[in-house]
Scaffold this motif. Structure first.
Motif, short mmCIF file in Angstrom:
data_model
loop_
_atom_site.label_atom_id
_atom_site.label_comp_id
_atom_site.label_asym_id
_atom_site.label_seq_id
_atom_site.Cartn_x
_atom_site.Cartn_y
_atom_site.Cartn_z
N ALA A 328 39.89 52.29 49.74
CA ALA A 328 39.20 52.27 51.03
C ALA A 328 38.54 50.91 51.28
CB ALA A 328 38.16 53.39 51.09
N LEU A 329 37.98 50.31 50.23
CA LEU A 329 37.42 48.96 50.37
C LEU A 329 38.53 47.96 50.70
CD1 LEU A 329 34.81 48.80 47.46
CD2 LEU A 329 34.31 48.72 49.91
N LYS A 330 39.67 48.08 50.03
CA LYS A 330 40.80 47.21 50.33
C LYS A 330 41.26 47.39 51.77
CE LYS A 330 44.16 47.04 47.30
NZ LYS A 330 45.14 47.53 46.28
N ALA A 331 41.10 48.62 52.30
CA ALA A 331 41.58 48.93 53.65
C ALA A 331 40.74 48.29 54.74
CB ALA A 331 41.61 50.45 53.85
N ILE A 332 39.58 47.71 54.37
CA ILE A 332 38.76 46.99 55.36
C ILE A 332 38.51 45.54 54.93
CG2 ILE A 332 37.69 49.06 56.32
CD1 ILE A 332 35.20 48.47 54.61
N THR A 333 39.27 45.07 53.94
CA THR A 333 39.13 43.68 53.49
C THR A 333 40.50 43.02 53.32
OG1 THR A 333 38.89 44.46 51.19
CG2 THR A 333 36.86 44.02 52.41
N ILE A 334 41.06 43.08 52.13
CA ILE A 334 42.28 42.34 51.84
C ILE A 334 43.50 42.91 52.53
CG2 ILE A 334 42.75 43.60 49.69
CD1 ILE A 334 43.37 39.81 50.42
N ASN A 335 43.58 44.24 52.69
CA ASN A 335 44.77 44.81 53.35
C ASN A 335 44.88 44.40 54.82
OD1 ASN A 335 45.56 45.93 50.97
ND2 ASN A 335 45.28 48.06 51.57
N PRO A 336 43.80 44.51 55.62
CA PRO A 336 43.94 44.02 57.00
C PRO A 336 44.20 42.52 57.07
CG PRO A 336 41.69 44.74 56.56
CD PRO A 336 42.53 45.22 55.42
N ALA A 337 43.70 41.75 56.10
CA ALA A 337 44.01 40.31 56.08
C ALA A 337 45.51 40.12 55.89
CB ALA A 337 43.24 39.62 54.96
N ARG A 338 46.11 40.89 54.99
CA ARG A 338 47.56 40.83 54.79
C ARG A 338 48.30 41.34 56.02
NH1 ARG A 338 46.76 43.48 48.84
NH2 ARG A 338 46.48 41.53 47.64
N HIS A 339 47.80 42.40 56.60
CA HIS A 339 48.40 43.00 57.80
C HIS A 339 48.51 41.97 58.92
CE1 HIS A 339 49.07 46.85 60.15
NE2 HIS A 339 48.80 46.03 61.15
N LEU A 340 47.48 41.15 59.06
CA LEU A 340 47.44 40.14 60.12
C LEU A 340 48.06 38.81 59.70
CD1 LEU A 340 43.80 40.82 61.38
CD2 LEU A 340 45.91 41.44 62.57
N GLY A 341 48.45 38.69 58.44
CA GLY A 341 49.05 37.44 57.97
C GLY A 341 48.06 36.32 57.78
N ILE A 342 46.79 36.66 57.46
CA ILE A 342 45.74 35.65 57.31
C ILE A 342 45.05 35.74 55.95
CG2 ILE A 342 45.33 35.35 59.78
CD1 ILE A 342 42.98 37.31 59.53
N ALA A 343 45.72 36.34 54.97
CA ALA A 343 45.12 36.52 53.65
C ALA A 343 44.93 35.21 52.90
CB ALA A 343 45.94 37.50 52.81
#
Length: 383
Positions: A328-343
């Motif tokens: 759940a923490l990943k789902a509001i930090t690193i995962n959305p960054a990857r989702h948007l291509g800005i990780a």
């Protein structure tokens, strides 16, 4: 300005677990992370003893700045509902940095958002990734174009009922036709490199779609119902496109198909009433079910549908409904960054990344935790 955050319990989100560490910030970037740093004399020290330190929270799908808080029609630039196909539109041309939602989000620890056109149109235009602090959108941009918004299901049908888009079949056909026309346009442009006389007349819509068919931008597909999700996957497969799926309300009904597709999923919003027929199966169990199935899950608010200050609450409710806490923490930090291509810039606490940090008293997914400080590009957000 140099700053050093000392004595915090750091959740890097680059790996599982936590570490007691100091974080050095210079020119808006994280320059060092170590057990004990000795800052220079001109470095401001922020004592984070007793606090948790997280990367800035990220929402991969909202409409703030375009659909402004509490203003109504005058502040709503979300949907250009005059044409079902508007790929030439760009979110950055409508974002108002003075929308109060930005400040509210920043104070709640949300430091980056993917924001853009709504779902009235079959193709709505490009989403942007922006920080939640700034007075001019050009200074807030993380990436100007992160995806091309498209929509399936109830919304484009309802908006264009009686105006040439009455069925799901028509929605899919319109998207396919645009993609075929873009492929033809691209082929003619390639041929014109050898023979300039064959260069086609400029077409702004098709030009805007070129990054999509060249796999430089994903389609950001609004899809709630299971059959709409499958249609989005089918079309992406037919044209060999990059795809992200948005909302995914009935995703738990088609686990095998989503596992096979392997595309990023942005799930939500769930913290609101079942306002239309196609979200009647909405549940907070969906993020956890899909995460446990091996899917990359981000949790979203679709703000202003759900205010961004409730992003962490939405993640916490997913945990209460069975989602793993770390996921759940990943789902509001690193995962959305990857989702948007800005990780490469945000989503985790690592040397070289933007100094977007959230200092909390307690677990941010728990109801009574508080955000004590938010830093965006190394600058504290004034309260």
């Amino acid at each position: 300005m140099k700053r050093c955050i000392r004595n915090g319990l750091v959740h890097t989100m680059a790996a599982a677990g936590t570490l007691k560490a100091d974080i050095l910030i210079e020119n808006g970037k994280i320059t060092a992370i170590a057990d004990r740093l000795t800052p220079e004399a001109d470095c401001e020290v922020i004592d984070a003893a007793g606090l948790q330190v997280y990367p800035g929270f990220i929402d991969a799908h909202c409409h703030i700045g375009l659909y402004e808080d509490g203003i109504g029609f005058e502040g709503n630039d979300t949907n250009e509902s005059t044409d079902p196909l508007t790929p030439q539109l760009r979110a950055i041309d409508a974002i108002n940095p003075f929308d109060p939602s930005f400040r509210e989000a920043a104070l709640a620890g949300v430091t980056t958002v993917g924001t853009g056109p709504g779902s009235a149109n079959v193709v709505g235009g490009t989403f942007a990734a922006v920080k939640t602090a700034g007075s001019c959108v050009d200074e807030m941009i993380v990436r100007e174009a992160v995806a091309m918004k498209c929509a399936f299901g109830e919304n484009p049908k309802r908006c264009y009922q009686g105006k040439n888009n009455n069925t799901r079949m028509a929605t899919a056909a319109k998207l396919r036709e645009l993609l075929f026309r873009t492929l033809e346009y691209s082929m003619k442009l390639e041929q014109a490199q050898q023979d300039p006389s064959r260069r086609p007349a400029f077409d702004m819509k098709l030009n805007a779609m070129l990054p999509v068919i060249r796999k430089q931008l994903p389609l950001k597909a609004h899809a709630h119902r299971a059959d709409d999700i499958c249609t989005a996957i089918r079309i992406a497969r037919e044209f060999d496109l990059k795809l992200t799926l948005e909302h995914v309300t009935e995703g738990q009904l088609i686990l095998e198909q989503l596992q096979k597709a392997g595309v990023p999923l942005a799930i939500g919003p769930n913290l609101h009433a079942n306002s239309k027929f196609e979200i009647r199966n909405m549940t907070f169990t969906t993020p956890g079910v899909l995460s446990k199935a091996g899917c990359q899950v981000s949790i979203i608010t679709d703000a202003p549908i759900v205010p961004l200050k409730y992003l962490t609450l939405s993640a916490g409710l997913a945990v209460r409904s069975g989602m793993d806490h770390q996921e759940a923490l990943k789902a509001i930090t690193i995962n959305p960054a990857r989702h948007l291509g800005i990780a490469d810039r945000v989503g985790s606490v690592e040397v070289g990344k933007d100094a977007d940090l959230v200092l909390t008293c307690g677990d941010p997914l728990e109801m009574f935790s508080t955000v004590e400080m938010t830093l965006i590009n190394g600058e504290p957000v004034a309260r």
